[in-house]
Motif scaffolding. Structure first.
Motif, PDB file in Angstrom:
ATOM      1  N   ARG A 271     -30.285 -19.775  14.534  1.00 17.48           N
ATOM      2  CA  ARG A 271     -29.766 -18.411  14.671  1.00 17.48           C
ATOM      3  C   ARG A 271     -28.401 -18.416  15.359  1.00 17.48           C
ATOM      4  NH1 ARG A 271     -33.059 -13.153  17.073  1.00 17.48           N
ATOM      5  NH2 ARG A 271     -31.448 -11.621  16.551  1.00 17.48           N
ATOM      6  N   GLY A 272     -27.463 -17.697  14.775  1.00 18.39           N
ATOM      7  CA  GLY A 272     -26.131 -17.587  15.356  1.00 18.39           C
ATOM      8  C   GLY A 272     -25.230 -18.780  15.102  1.00 18.39           C
ATOM      9  N   VAL A 273     -25.679 -19.709  14.240  1.00 24.62           N
ATOM     10  CA  VAL A 273     -24.872 -20.894  13.943  1.00 24.62           C
ATOM     11  C   VAL A 273     -24.587 -20.938  12.441  1.00 24.62           C
ATOM     12  CG1 VAL A 273     -24.757 -23.416  14.025  1.00 24.62           C
ATOM     13  CG2 VAL A 273     -25.885 -22.155  15.878  1.00 24.62           C
ATOM     14  N   ALA A 274     -23.309 -21.029  12.092  1.00 28.06           N
ATOM     15  CA  ALA A 274     -22.915 -21.048  10.679  1.00 28.06           C
ATOM     16  C   ALA A 274     -23.432 -22.303   9.987  1.00 28.06           C
ATOM     17  CB  ALA A 274     -21.401 -20.983  10.577  1.00 28.06           C
ATOM     18  N   LYS A 275     -23.786 -22.164   8.696  1.00 23.22           N
ATOM     19  CA  LYS A 275     -24.205 -23.309   7.889  1.00 23.22           C
ATOM     20  C   LYS A 275     -23.178 -23.530   6.789  1.00 23.22           C
ATOM     21  CE  LYS A 275     -27.121 -26.575   7.127  1.00 23.22           C
ATOM     22  NZ  LYS A 275     -27.479 -27.517   8.196  1.00 23.22           N
ATOM     23  N   VAL A 276     -22.575 -24.712   6.780  1.00 24.79           N
ATOM     24  CA  VAL A 276     -21.568 -25.016   5.762  1.00 24.79           C
ATOM     25  C   VAL A 276     -22.270 -25.538   4.512  1.00 24.79           C
ATOM     26  CG1 VAL A 276     -19.528 -26.388   5.198  1.00 24.79           C
ATOM     27  CG2 VAL A 276     -19.860 -25.556   7.539  1.00 24.79           C
ATOM     28  N   ILE A 277     -22.011 -24.885   3.380  1.00 27.41           N
ATOM     29  CA  ILE A 277     -22.534 -25.309   2.082  1.00 27.41           C
ATOM     30  C   ILE A 277     -21.359 -25.877   1.291  1.00 27.41           C
ATOM     31  CG2 ILE A 277     -23.798 -24.588   0.014  1.00 27.41           C
ATOM     32  CD1 ILE A 277     -25.384 -24.211   2.557  1.00 27.41           C
ATOM     33  N   GLY A 278     -21.495 -27.110   0.848  1.00 29.32           N
ATOM     34  CA  GLY A 278     -20.405 -27.743   0.115  1.00 29.32           C
ATOM     35  C   GLY A 278     -20.596 -27.626  -1.382  1.00 29.32           C
ATOM     36  N   GLY A 279     -19.504 -27.654  -2.121  1.00 23.64           N
ATOM     37  CA  GLY A 279     -19.570 -27.554  -3.578  1.00 23.64           C
ATOM     38  C   GLY A 279     -18.925 -28.749  -4.242  1.00 23.64           C
ATOM     39  N   ASP A 280     -19.478 -29.152  -5.357  1.00 27.73           N
ATOM     40  CA  ASP A 280     -18.938 -30.249  -6.169  1.00 27.73           C
ATOM     41  C   ASP A 280     -17.715 -29.715  -6.935  1.00 27.73           C
ATOM     42  OD1 ASP A 280     -18.514 -31.975  -8.327  1.00 27.73           O
ATOM     43  OD2 ASP A 280     -20.351 -31.385  -9.343  1.00 27.73           O
ATOM     44  N   PRO A 281     -16.560 -30.406  -6.865  1.00 30.59           N
ATOM     45  CA  PRO A 281     -15.361 -29.883  -7.546  1.00 30.59           C
ATOM     46  C   PRO A 281     -15.536 -29.703  -9.057  1.00 30.59           C
ATOM     47  CG  PRO A 281     -15.007 -32.115  -6.701  1.00 30.59           C
ATOM     48  CD  PRO A 281     -16.280 -31.637  -6.116  1.00 30.59           C
ATOM     49  N   LYS A 282     -16.480 -30.434  -9.651  1.00 33.80           N
ATOM     50  CA  LYS A 282     -16.732 -30.255 -11.092  1.00 33.80           C
ATOM     51  C   LYS A 282     -17.612 -29.029 -11.350  1.00 33.80           C
ATOM     52  CE  LYS A 282     -16.315 -35.180 -12.271  1.00 33.80           C
ATOM     53  NZ  LYS A 282     -15.939 -35.696 -10.948  1.00 33.80           N
TER      54      LYS A 282
ATOM     55  N   PHE B  11     -24.216  -6.881  -0.982  1.00 34.17           N
ATOM     56  CA  PHE B  11     -25.550  -7.410  -1.285  1.00 34.17           C
ATOM     57  C   PHE B  11     -26.418  -7.245  -0.035  1.00 34.17           C
ATOM     58  CE2 PHE B  11     -22.343  -9.786  -3.663  1.00 34.17           C
ATOM     59  CZ  PHE B  11     -22.830  -9.728  -4.967  1.00 34.17           C
ATOM     60  N   ASN B  12     -27.421  -6.385  -0.126  1.00 36.41           N
ATOM     61  CA  ASN B  12     -28.336  -6.192   1.002  1.00 36.41           C
ATOM     62  C   ASN B  12     -29.468  -7.210   0.893  1.00 36.41           C
ATOM     63  OD1 ASN B  12     -27.142  -3.776   2.258  1.00 36.41           O
ATOM     64  ND2 ASN B  12     -27.613  -2.846   0.281  1.00 36.41           N
ATOM     65  N   MET B  13     -29.573  -8.088   1.880  1.00 37.99           N
ATOM     66  CA  MET B  13     -30.484  -9.224   1.767  1.00 37.99           C
ATOM     67  C   MET B  13     -31.823  -8.995   2.457  1.00 37.99           C
ATOM     68  SD  MET B  13     -28.479 -10.851  -0.086  1.00 37.99           S
ATOM     69  CE  MET B  13     -29.581 -12.218  -0.377  1.00 37.99           C
ATOM     70  N   GLY B  14     -32.012  -7.843   3.120  1.00 44.22           N
ATOM     71  CA  GLY B  14     -33.312  -7.573   3.750  1.00 44.22           C
ATOM     72  C   GLY B  14     -33.135  -6.914   5.101  1.00 44.22           C
ATOM     73  N   SER B  15     -34.247  -6.777   5.817  1.00 41.85           N
ATOM     74  CA  SER B  15     -34.211  -6.082   7.112  1.00 41.85           C
ATOM     75  C   SER B  15     -34.770  -6.930   8.253  1.00 41.85           C
ATOM     76  CB  SER B  15     -35.011  -4.771   7.014  1.00 41.85           C
ATOM     77  OG  SER B  15     -36.341  -5.058   6.588  1.00 41.85           O
ATOM     78  N   GLU B  16     -35.302  -8.116   7.940  1.00 36.91           N
ATOM     79  CA  GLU B  16     -35.882  -8.972   8.975  1.00 36.91           C
ATOM     80  C   GLU B  16     -34.796  -9.852   9.602  1.00 36.91           C
ATOM     81  OE1 GLU B  16     -39.173  -8.841   9.755  1.00 36.91           O
ATOM     82  OE2 GLU B  16     -39.394  -7.246   8.263  1.00 36.91           O
ATOM     83  N   VAL B  17     -35.097 -10.369  10.786  1.00 35.27           N
ATOM     84  CA  VAL B  17     -34.160 -11.285  11.459  1.00 35.27           C
ATOM     85  C   VAL B  17     -33.833 -12.468  10.550  1.00 35.27           C
ATOM     86  CG1 VAL B  17     -33.908 -12.898  13.390  1.00 35.27           C
ATOM     87  CG2 VAL B  17     -34.859 -10.627  13.781  1.00 35.27           C
ATOM     88  N   ASN B  18     -34.846 -12.976   9.842  1.00 37.35           N
ATOM     89  CA  ASN B  18     -34.657 -14.133   8.967  1.00 37.35           C
ATOM     90  C   ASN B  18     -33.747 -13.854   7.778  1.00 37.35           C
ATOM     91  OD1 ASN B  18     -35.902 -16.258  10.186  1.00 37.35           O
ATOM     92  ND2 ASN B  18     -37.891 -15.935   9.228  1.00 37.35           N
ATOM     93  N   ASP B  19     -33.388 -12.580   7.574  1.00 39.24           N
ATOM     94  CA  ASP B  19     -32.498 -12.222   6.460  1.00 39.24           C
ATOM     95  C   ASP B  19     -31.020 -12.261   6.852  1.00 39.24           C
ATOM     96  OD1 ASP B  19     -34.649 -11.749   4.680  1.00 39.24           O
ATOM     97  OD2 ASP B  19     -34.968  -9.773   5.569  1.00 39.24           O
ATOM     98  N   GLN B  20     -30.719 -12.651   8.096  1.00 37.60           N
ATOM     99  CA  GLN B  20     -29.322 -12.830   8.473  1.00 37.60           C
ATOM    100  C   GLN B  20     -28.700 -13.899   7.570  1.00 37.60           C
ATOM    101  OE1 GLN B  20     -29.046 -13.710  12.652  1.00 37.60           O
ATOM    102  NE2 GLN B  20     -29.863 -11.736  13.275  1.00 37.60           N
ATOM    103  N   GLN B  21     -27.437 -13.681   7.186  1.00 39.52           N
ATOM    104  CA  GLN B  21     -26.761 -14.590   6.252  1.00 39.52           C
ATOM    105  C   GLN B  21     -25.797 -15.493   7.019  1.00 39.52           C
ATOM    106  OE1 GLN B  21     -27.737 -14.449   2.768  1.00 39.52           O
ATOM    107  NE2 GLN B  21     -29.272 -13.376   3.994  1.00 39.52           N
ATOM    108  N   LEU B  22     -26.034 -16.805   6.947  1.00 35.51           N
ATOM    109  CA  LEU B  22     -25.284 -17.751   7.778  1.00 35.51           C
ATOM    110  C   LEU B  22     -24.401 -18.708   6.979  1.00 35.51           C
ATOM    111  CD1 LEU B  22     -28.023 -18.649  10.419  1.00 35.51           C
ATOM    112  CD2 LEU B  22     -26.267 -16.910  10.542  1.00 35.51           C
ATOM    113  N   GLY B  23     -24.424 -18.602   5.655  1.00 35.58           N
ATOM    114  CA  GLY B  23     -23.575 -19.475   4.850  1.00 35.58           C
ATOM    115  C   GLY B  23     -23.410 -18.911   3.456  1.00 35.58           C
ATOM    116  N   CYS B  24     -22.326 -19.307   2.755  1.00 36.78           N
ATOM    117  CA  CYS B  24     -22.147 -18.854   1.371  1.00 36.78           C
ATOM    118  C   CYS B  24     -21.256 -19.831   0.613  1.00 36.78           C
ATOM    119  CB  CYS B  24     -21.564 -17.433   1.315  1.00 36.78           C
ATOM    120  SG  CYS B  24     -19.943 -17.253   2.087  1.00 36.78           S
TER     121      CYS B  24
END
Length: 607
Positions: A17-28, A273-286
């Motif tokens: 909680r409160g820590v960003a998650k880095v999601i990496g993408g393949d250049p292809k 985009f509304n992802m929910g109402s629970e604590v677990n619905d916080q969005q930490l990466g994209c």
């Protein structure tokens, strides 16, 4: 005997909680990647059931990023070490390894020519480094920050520019190479969690815990072009932003449980985009990857966002983000399902063919799920550290208040028998359940019970103990009768399992040994099986009753032949760096394994 890995159902990202998650993408554009514990997970973005797991780090990994060429991945861990490894070979051979920082690495960026790497994070007085990928030689100094640096990015067009964001509330801008400090901006009032250049290099965005996204010129950064949505783009802190491939739009992920799609030129939120109402619905990466828009919730769930239906994702990838403790399988209407229970009380079920997974509805266990089994009525019987045993119908997959049996002390093991019987091993106690009701308790035992197996037909109950014995009982009506007979093992018993036809009982112990007894011969010893280098954790009989599998703390799985202890199939590093927590057979040639790496694997066993 031989074996091959058939499928990997990957873990979810490990979230905090409160820590960003880095999601990496393949250049292809084919894959995306993230981290969980000591693993880097690479998944096919179109078919996420196709996954690969890299497990060569000795410490938990925080971030992994593809080189622009797509041929290498750089991953950084909690110790400040970075590993650069090959993506084209199955073995993922290590190319280079460096120690740029003395503390956790938070983010990584490559230059577009694949020659330079920037890393940021936390260390003793040093938060950043930028170096040549093939020698580790420094190519500049990223200075100016006074606290942990959370994010870094490098402009993918020449002239190169580098941006970084820190807990000191500033975003810094560097020219190079060699990279030199040019200026620092303090447009964000709190921590700067994410900085990202647009693909064309014309702009960069800095997003922070104050809910603000500042857009700067990508070449000189001296002018702030816009603040998306005014002073606040979101009502909560923003943890990640990702640009569209054409550099005209970006998505932002926030603790306010929304993801927003911005048109940068008009400074408007096109979609929320509304992802929910629970604590677990916080969005930490994209991540914006070709036409795919992904976001990551605090729960670890990965959401494929739908621009046309912002309140309902196209798909949600579910699974486990915490270690898997137990496993069972069940076939219903011709389809096989895998059930897994984890350290955080979450039970997940997987379609064995497609890898599609989901959880049960309602409120389930609140602590670690220790053991599970499916009874003859098609109910999942599970015991947990929350002092309960649950019997959940697999037809509805819905937790019900009436399905719970409260225990006096913590249950540690369950085994199901015929006619609705369940035997539960609790701390210094055995409990007999019949049709979901508690009917008998045997307490004040003179040994510490550790495992239990109920015979599939004759009412025998084998209870393993820490006293190096298997104690035999029998179910008689609504009672458990001590038969006054024990079977010797070499160490404290870790698992007991009857074969499906009831002919054999196998018992494993903490002294690396497995003993098989023949039931019809008064539990005479059939054979002893040695090969593990450490404590044996779990056993599972094949449907053919001629083979069984064992998993250990040595990360090894063995498949044994009952009539020939020397004939065995060794699966090395089944879950590398993680001991085996569960085994089950889908059919006589398919073995399922689980581990504390939160992954589920299927192996084809060839006899």
């Amino acid at each position: 005997m031989d074996h091959e890995l058939k499928r990997v159902f990957a873990s979810l990202p490990q979230m905090e909680r409160g820590v960003a998650k880095v999601i990496g993408g393949d250049p292809k554009g084919n894959n995306f990647l993230y981290t969980n514990g000591k693993c880097v997970i690479i998944r096919d973005i179109n078919n996420p059931a196709i996954a690969d797991v890299y497990t060569q780090h000795a410490h938990p990994v925080n971030v992994a990023k593809y080189a622009p060429s797509g041929y290498y991945i750089a991953s950084g861990d909690m110790s400040g070490k970075i590993r650069i490894w090959d993506t084209t070979q199955k073995e993922h051979l290590l190319k280079y390894e460096y120690q740029p920082l003395s503390g956790p690495i938070k983010d990584i960026a490559w230059t577009e020519d694949n020659k330079r790497i920037a890393v940021v994070g936390q260390g003793r007085g040093k938060f950043t480094a930028v170096f040549l990928w093939d020698s580790g030689s420094s190519v500049g100094e990223i200075s100016g920050h006074t606290k942990r640096v959370n994010s870094v990015d490098i402009k993918q067009t020449r002239p190169y520019r580098l941006a970084s964001g820190s807990d000191d509330g500033t975003a810094a801008f560097f020219e190079g190479p060699p990279f030199r400090w040019k200026l620092q901006t303090k447009e964000n009032k709190g921590f700067v969690n994410c900085v990202r250049f647009s693909p064309d290099g014309s702009r960069y965005a800095a997003a922070g815990s104050d809910g603000k996204i500042a857009i700067f010129d990508g070449k000189d950064s001296e002018t702030m072009i816009a603040s998306l949505g005014g002073d606040q783009a979101h009502k909560g802190g923003i943890y990640a932003v990702s640009w569209s491939p054409d550099s005209t739009q970006l998505i932002s992920a926030s603790g306010d449980k929304t993801v927003k799609l911005w048109d940068v030129a008009s400074n408007t939120a096109v979609t929320t985009f509304n992802m929910g109402s629970e604590v677990n619905d916080q969005q930490l990466g994209c991540l914006w990857q070709n036409e795919h828009l992904l976001s990551v919730s605090l729960s670890g769930y990965i959401n494929y966002l739908d621009k046309n239906n912002p309140d309902r994702p196209l798909r949600i990838l579910k699974g486990h983000s915490k270690s898997i403790q137990c496993l069972t399988v069940h076939t219903s209407e011709g389809r096989s399902y895998i059930y897994t229970g984890s350290h955080d009380g979450h039970i997940c079920y997987w379609d064995a063919e497609s890898g599609e997974s989901d959880g049960f509805c309602g409120k389930g266990h609140s602590n670690q799920v220790s053991k599970m089994a499916v009874n003859q009525s098609g109910q999942l019987v599970s015991c947990s550290m929350d002092d309960t045993v649950r019997q959940t119908g697999l037809d509805k997959k819905d937790y019900g208040a009436s399905d719970v049996v409260k225990m006096d002390v913590q249950p540690q093991w369950v085994s199901v028998g015929p006619d609705g019987y369940v035997v539960v091993v609790c701390i210094n106690q055995l409990v007999l359940l019949k049709d979901g009701k508690r009917v008998f308790t045997l307490g004040d035992l003179d040994y510490d019970p550790t495992a239990v197996a109920v015979h599939p037909a004759n009412g025998d109950v084998a209870v393993g103990g820490s006293d190096r014995k298997v104690h035999l009982y029998s179910i008689q009506g609504n009672t458990l009768k001590d038969e006054g007979k024990t079977l010797e093992t070499e160490g404290a018993v870790t698992d007991t399992v009857y074969s499906h036809d009831g002919a054999f009982l196998a018992a494993s112990d903490d002294k690396k040994a497995i003993v098989v007894f023949t039931v019809a011969e008064g539990y005479a010893v059939k054979g002893e099986f040695y090969a593990h280098h450490a404590k044996v954790m779990c056993l599972a009989w094949s449907p053919d009753n001629e083979h069984f599998a064992s998993g250990g703390m040595d990360h090894l799985v063995y498949v044994w032949t009952i009539n020939d202890p020397d004939k065995r199939n060794k699966i090395s590093d089944a879950h590398r760096l993680h001991h085996i927590s569960g085994l089950a057979w889908l059919d006589k040639n398919t073995l399922v394994t689980t581990s504390h790496d939160s992954c589920v694997k299927q192996w084809t066993i060839k006899f």
